[in-house]
Design a protein around this motif. Structure first.
Motif, PDB file in Angstrom:
ATOM      1  N   ASP A  63      24.248  80.075  60.370  1.00 17.36           N
ATOM      2  CA  ASP A  63      24.282  81.497  60.723  1.00 17.36           C
ATOM      3  C   ASP A  63      23.944  81.715  62.196  1.00 17.36           C
ATOM      4  O   ASP A  63      24.586  82.502  62.891  1.00 17.36           O
ATOM      5  CB  ASP A  63      23.341  82.302  59.810  1.00 17.36           C
ATOM      6  CG  ASP A  63      21.942  81.721  59.727  1.00 17.36           C
ATOM      7  OD1 ASP A  63      21.782  80.508  59.969  1.00 17.36           O
ATOM      8  OD2 ASP A  63      20.998  82.474  59.427  1.00 17.36           O
ATOM      9  N   CYS A 121      14.591  94.763  62.809  1.00 18.66           N
ATOM     10  CA  CYS A 121      15.333  93.717  62.119  1.00 18.66           C
ATOM     11  C   CYS A 121      14.693  93.379  60.783  1.00 18.66           C
ATOM     12  O   CYS A 121      13.512  93.615  60.573  1.00 18.66           O
ATOM     13  CB  CYS A 121      15.518  92.498  63.011  1.00 18.66           C
ATOM     14  SG  CYS A 121      14.048  91.542  63.316  1.00 18.66           S
ATOM     15  N   PRO A 122      15.483  92.854  59.850  1.00 16.94           N
ATOM     16  CA  PRO A 122      14.975  92.634  58.498  1.00 16.94           C
ATOM     17  C   PRO A 122      13.949  91.515  58.432  1.00 16.94           C
ATOM     18  O   PRO A 122      13.900  90.643  59.287  1.00 16.94           O
ATOM     19  CB  PRO A 122      16.225  92.273  57.688  1.00 16.94           C
ATOM     20  CG  PRO A 122      17.223  91.838  58.684  1.00 16.94           C
ATOM     21  CD  PRO A 122      16.897  92.486  59.981  1.00 16.94           C
ATOM     22  N   ALA A 123      13.128  91.561  57.372  1.00 18.03           N
ATOM     23  CA  ALA A 123      12.034  90.597  57.232  1.00 18.03           C
ATOM     24  C   ALA A 123      12.541  89.230  56.823  1.00 18.03           C
ATOM     25  O   ALA A 123      11.972  88.212  57.169  1.00 18.03           O
ATOM     26  CB  ALA A 123      11.041  91.099  56.190  1.00 18.03           C
ATOM     27  N   ASN A 124      13.616  89.212  56.072  1.00 19.08           N
ATOM     28  CA  ASN A 124      14.123  87.921  55.645  1.00 19.08           C
ATOM     29  C   ASN A 124      15.050  87.374  56.713  1.00 19.08           C
ATOM     30  O   ASN A 124      15.109  87.902  57.815  1.00 19.08           O
ATOM     31  CB  ASN A 124      14.813  88.067  54.297  1.00 19.08           C
ATOM     32  CG  ASN A 124      15.804  89.183  54.345  1.00 19.08           C
ATOM     33  OD1 ASN A 124      16.435  89.383  55.374  1.00 19.08           O
ATOM     34  ND2 ASN A 124      15.928  89.921  53.277  1.00 19.08           N
ATOM     35  N   VAL A 125      15.780  86.345  56.403  1.00 22.20           N
ATOM     36  CA  VAL A 125      16.417  85.618  57.496  1.00 22.20           C
ATOM     37  C   VAL A 125      17.872  85.978  57.749  1.00 22.20           C
ATOM     38  O   VAL A 125      18.554  85.265  58.469  1.00 22.20           O
ATOM     39  CB  VAL A 125      16.309  84.099  57.286  1.00 22.20           C
ATOM     40  CG1 VAL A 125      14.864  83.700  57.209  1.00 22.20           C
ATOM     41  CG2 VAL A 125      17.064  83.689  56.047  1.00 22.20           C
ATOM     42  N   ASP A 126      18.336  87.080  57.234  1.00 21.28           N
ATOM     43  CA  ASP A 126      19.678  87.494  57.612  1.00 21.28           C
ATOM     44  C   ASP A 126      19.696  87.691  59.123  1.00 21.28           C
ATOM     45  O   ASP A 126      18.859  88.381  59.684  1.00 21.28           O
ATOM     46  CB  ASP A 126      20.036  88.795  56.895  1.00 21.28           C
ATOM     47  CG  ASP A 126      21.483  89.143  57.132  1.00 21.28           C
ATOM     48  OD1 ASP A 126      21.932  89.027  58.285  1.00 21.28           O
ATOM     49  OD2 ASP A 126      22.165  89.527  56.179  1.00 21.28           O
ATOM     50  N   LEU A 260      25.643  81.598  51.858  1.00 23.86           N
ATOM     51  CA  LEU A 260      24.935  81.389  53.131  1.00 23.86           C
ATOM     52  C   LEU A 260      23.643  82.203  53.185  1.00 23.86           C
ATOM     53  O   LEU A 260      22.615  81.738  53.643  1.00 23.86           O
ATOM     54  CB  LEU A 260      25.843  81.739  54.313  1.00 23.86           C
ATOM     55  CG  LEU A 260      25.278  81.435  55.692  1.00 23.86           C
ATOM     56  CD1 LEU A 260      24.975  79.955  55.850  1.00 23.86           C
ATOM     57  CD2 LEU A 260      26.228  81.879  56.793  1.00 23.86           C
ATOM     58  N   PHE A 261      23.708  83.427  52.714  1.00 26.50           N
ATOM     59  CA  PHE A 261      22.489  84.235  52.619  1.00 26.50           C
ATOM     60  C   PHE A 261      22.097  84.416  51.147  1.00 26.50           C
ATOM     61  O   PHE A 261      21.697  85.501  50.724  1.00 26.50           O
ATOM     62  CB  PHE A 261      22.669  85.590  53.296  1.00 26.50           C
ATOM     63  CG  PHE A 261      22.912  85.502  54.776  1.00 26.50           C
ATOM     64  CD1 PHE A 261      21.984  84.893  55.610  1.00 26.50           C
ATOM     65  CD2 PHE A 261      24.069  86.015  55.331  1.00 26.50           C
ATOM     66  CE1 PHE A 261      22.207  84.791  56.974  1.00 26.50           C
ATOM     67  CE2 PHE A 261      24.299  85.933  56.700  1.00 26.50           C
ATOM     68  CZ  PHE A 261      23.374  85.315  57.526  1.00 26.50           C
ATOM     69  N   ASP A 262      22.263  83.360  50.361  1.00 28.91           N
ATOM     70  CA  ASP A 262      21.912  83.399  48.939  1.00 28.91           C
ATOM     71  C   ASP A 262      22.558  84.572  48.213  1.00 28.91           C
ATOM     72  O   ASP A 262      21.953  85.196  47.337  1.00 28.91           O
ATOM     73  CB  ASP A 262      20.387  83.438  48.747  1.00 28.91           C
ATOM     74  CG  ASP A 262      19.732  82.142  49.177  1.00 28.91           C
ATOM     75  OD1 ASP A 262      20.389  81.095  49.072  1.00 28.91           O
ATOM     76  OD2 ASP A 262      18.579  82.181  49.615  1.00 28.91           O
ATOM     77  N   LEU A 264      22.960  87.474  49.146  1.00 35.92           N
ATOM     78  CA  LEU A 264      22.329  88.767  49.383  1.00 35.92           C
ATOM     79  C   LEU A 264      22.716  89.393  50.720  1.00 35.92           C
ATOM     80  O   LEU A 264      22.203  90.435  51.088  1.00 35.92           O
ATOM     81  CB  LEU A 264      20.807  88.640  49.271  1.00 35.92           C
ATOM     82  CG  LEU A 264      20.304  88.313  47.856  1.00 35.92           C
ATOM     83  CD1 LEU A 264      18.806  88.066  47.856  1.00 35.92           C
ATOM     84  CD2 LEU A 264      20.641  89.424  46.880  1.00 35.92           C
ATOM     85  N   GLY A 265      23.616  88.750  51.465  1.00 39.93           N
ATOM     86  CA  GLY A 265      24.128  89.383  52.671  1.00 39.93           C
ATOM     87  C   GLY A 265      25.011  90.557  52.283  1.00 39.93           C
ATOM     88  O   GLY A 265      25.594  90.566  51.196  1.00 39.93           O
TER      89      GLY A 265
END
Lengths: 435, 356
Positions: A63, A121-126, A260-262, A264-265
């Motif tokens: 990513d 920006c989001p907390a997770n890794v997107d 790639l984002f489980d 959840l993207g």
């Protein structure tokens, strides 16, 4: 220099774009920095791209590598042309060392920076927020990037470190990008919101609602990226005719879009449509697809199959037992890495909400135009595979309705486009005047 | 349910494999049919996920619900007017609580089951009872659910119930020593939650201060807090013996979500399945049955839950079956040990700058 500034309410002057000294710097820099596609920014991004691609802590992250690829100078120049600029540098010299001669072509608008942009920006890794940050820099804006205090992604933290280092190297360490972190104190968000010209808010919806409940300055622009639903459409007939190379290609592409984002993207498919003859005849193709995908993912061994099994088991229970809003499920094909929940009809789009990790709702259709059922404001991307020309056109034609922002081939679901969620981000992050 | 009445007449660990499987299978087939007809959610879940709705020939074929189903949904197989009480579990703070619907018959079965197991280890005489807790747990409705319900359930096996923590959850040593003086030389029963028993009865009392050689300690609630201090069941028992001469200690594992699943420790320190409950260990990935000795997710089955579809549940605990019908103390049935909690999925994705 601290990489990420820990901001408390009494230390807001640490935000360099607001501090008096830096304001002077900025006034001095205004003519230079506040320019669209400033060479300084382009050189910085190109340098960043190179550094990222050879950084051992980042280069295993597809990513972030995609972002690095996107910010190469050659790609940025291409985008610049696409946006209506002419390259007047005709002497053929190496562009790297000379300031380019790209100028705005003869068009009725002129573009300049909007001002200061607050990126949440989001907390997770997107990592899609990296694109909006980059675009904002290219528009000549000053930027504040709020990083969640829960963010612990090593790849991203390394990227921020490299960015800080290069900002310093390129003498852009003041005002270009401030990385800040604070607990979710409304007061700080309110203070910043009153001072900026734009807020870029990456969702989920609860985050967006929370941030937008904090009033910004009257002329501040909010660009929000809310929860979306995306889907894939496959030709069931073509699936049956695939050879092993074809399968490898398809599975790789689908893996990239969905996992790639489980899953959840916002562009990852939550629903899969199988376009074929009828449910009975297509059942084999669907089953083969699921089995092949499962073994493909298992061989990659990247997912924690045990925890995903329990997650999906619970989700099935939720989908079955949801009071008043039961999903019309006709069949379940359970698997730890791939679970298919076949729906008899499409429910209210708000009920489409995967738990991630390979939990797909499945619909069988016999005509591409049946996809019209999915035309909803919440729908973002359709990735397609195996459709013939007329089917493709039929799907494309659905874009013109209320929903569906993108129709792209399988494998390009997560490929970033600066036209995203209905925004042209270059325009949204700019002040537009008559040319 | 007539089978159950017969089972309760037996000693709690009397049935060996063949007899037990026949009884369990018969009972679970009845329960499956009953809940299929009376709980739409159970019916849909077993039809969609387990496909087969016919009569089962092996215990492992009986469909199971995930235990968290009761956290997110109100599942029951009785009409509203027959609801006698709703048990709630307190999970970790902030988490949803399970709601377990009991009617009178199921509630009575629960009492009988507990009675069968506890009297099986302490005898049928009511013993003077020390409770390592404070009466305050009954004042607060929210904590009443978990700890309070456990104390209430066990209280029927004792008399002269004495709570040794005061309203501030401080140890009342005077009360404790008075109680022990009063019943000097007699059998007494002690009950409490595992970490509280350790904290108050072990850590806060010096060696030689108490003589608990006549006591039977029953405790439950899990080892998570103690394992952080490197205290497991073996250490717990040997330290208690060393300090207070307390030798008769029974740990048990149970859950509010499944009435009847009370698994008490046998002489080898393993948790033992009573006549009317069983465990199956499943592979956490594909939920296939693990052979004895292989760890996996613990599925619990019980013949008691009629008022709600909880007769077959997949827990979030990991465990391993250590043996069957061959326990050293002669108890029949499977015995197992708990290996901890299964890991929750950690996914990435687009959303949530704020934690919900």
């Amino acid at each position: 220099m601290a990489l990420i500034k820990q901001i408390q309410i009494d230390s807001l002057d640490q935000i360099s774009v607001f501090s008096p000294k830096d304001n002077n710097d900025l006034n001095r820099d205004q003519k230079k920095a506040g320019k669209w596609f400033d060479d300084r920014v382009i050189h910085f991004l190109d340098d960043l791209s190179k550094n990222v691609m050879r950084n051992a802590l980042i280069r295993n992250r597809p990513d972030i590598i995609a972002v690095a690829f996107w910010i190469r100078k050659s790609n940025l120049r291409k985008i610049q042309l696409e946006l209506g600029f002419n390259n007047t540098n005709t002497n053929g010299s190496d562009e790297r060392n000379s300031n380019s001669e790209i100028t705005q072509s003869n068009q009725p608008y002129a573009f300049g920076p909007l001002g200061t942009i607050f990126h949440i920006c989001p907390a997770n890794v997107d990592t899609i927020f990296l694109y909006s940050l980059t675009i904002s820099m290219l528009c000549g804006n000053k930027n504040i990037l709020k990083i969640s205090s829960r963010m612990q992604d090593t790849g991203l933290l390394e990227l921020f470190r490299v960015m800080s280092e290069l900002l310093e190297k390129h003498e852009m360490d003041s005002g270009f990008v401030d990385f800040i972190q604070y607990k979710n104190e409304e007061e700080i968000t309110r203070y910043i919101s009153k001072k900026v010209d734009g807020r870029v808010i990456w969702g989920g919806n609860s985050t967006i609602e929370k941030i937008r409940s904090i009033l910004a300055a009257p002329r501040c622009r909010d660009i929000s990226f809310a929860d979306r639903v995306s889907l894939s459409v496959f030709s069931a007939k073509e699936l049956m005719e695939l050879n092993s190379e074809g399968w490898a290609d398809l599975l790789n592409k689908f893996d990239n879009d969905a996992y790639l984002f489980d899953q959840l993207g916002c562009s990852s498919p939550q629903i899969i449509y199988f376009l074929g003859e009828n449910r009975e005849k297509d059942a084999t193709a669907i089953h083969i697809f699921k089995e092949k995908l499962s073994s493909f993912l298992a061989s990659k061994n990247e997912l924690d199959a045990a925890s995903l099994s329990s997650l999906k088991l619970n989700k099935i229970m939720d989908d079955i037992a949801e009071e008043d809003n039961k999903l019309p499920i006709v069949n379940v094909e359970f698997g730890s890495l791939v679970t298919f929940i076949e729906l008899e009809k499409l429910p209210d789009i708000e009920m489409i909400s995967t738990c991630g990790g390979g939990y797909f709702y499945v619909r069988c259709i016999s005509n591409a135009l049946e996809l019209a059922e999915i035309q909803d404001k919440k729908v973002q991307t359709i990735t397609h595979w195996g459709l013939n020309e007329s089917q493709k056109q039929e799907v494309e034609s659905l874009k013109n309705g209320v929903g569906i922002d993108r129709v792209v081939p399988l494998g390009e679901g997560l490929s970033f486009d600066y036209v995203w969620d209905g925004y042209n981000l270059f325009w949204e992050l700019s002040k537009i005047t008559r040319g | 349910m007539t089978d159950l009445e017969n089972i309760f007449r037996l000693a709690p660990f009397e049935l060996s494999r063949t007899e037990k499987q026949e009884l369990m299978l018969n009972g679970l087939n009845q329960l499956h049919q009953f809940h299929r007809n009376n709980s739409e959610e159970y019916s849909d879940f077993s039809r969609l996920l387990f496909k087969d709705n016919s009569e089962f020939t092996r215990l492992e074929q009986v469909p199971f619900l995930p235990v968290s189903a009761f956290k997110n949904h109100y599942l029951k197989s009785v009409s509203d007017e027959n609801v006698f009480k709703v048990l709630t579990s307190s999970g970790t703070t902030g988490q949803a609580v399970s709601r377990i619907v009991l009617d009178k018959p199921t509630s009575q079965l629960q009492t009988k089951a507990l009675n069968s197991i506890i009297t099986g280890v302490i005898g049928s005489q009511r013993l003077p009872m020390l409770i390592v807790d404070s009466k305050v747990v009954f004042a607060n409705r929210s904590s009443f659910s978990a700890r309070g319900a456990g104390i209430m359930g066990l209280s029927i096996f004792g008399k002269d119930h004495t709570y040794i923590l005061d309203e501030n959850f401080e140890l009342d040593l005077t009360k404790l020593t008075e109680f022990l003086t009063k019943y000097n030389g007699q059998k007494i029963l002690i009950f409490g939650f595992t970490f509280m028993v350790w904290e108050f009865l072990f850590k806060q009392i010096e060696k030689g201060q108490l003589d608990l050689s006549q006591a039977i300690l029953i405790h439950s609630g899990g080892w998570k807090k103690l394992e952080n201090m490197a205290v497991n069941n073996e250490v717990f028992k040997s330290e208690f013996y060393d300090k207070h001469k307390l030798s008769e200690i029974y740990n048990f594992y149970g859950m509010v979500e499944q009435v009847g699943s009370v698994f008490i420790e046998n002489s080898q320190g393993f948790l033992h399945c009573p006549n009317f409950s069983d465990v199956i260990i499943r592979n956490p990935i594909d939920f296939s049955v693990q052979p004895h000795g292989e760890p996996g997710l613990i599925q619990v089955q019980s013949l008691l839950p009629w008022s709600y579809p909880g007769h077959s549940l997949l827990t979030e605990d990991l465990g391993v079956v250590m043996g069957e019908d061959d326990a050293e103390n002669g108890w029949k049935g499977k015995y197992f040990k708990i290996l901890g909690r299964s890991k929750k999925a950690e996914l990435r994705g687009c959303s949530d700058t704020f934690k919900k």
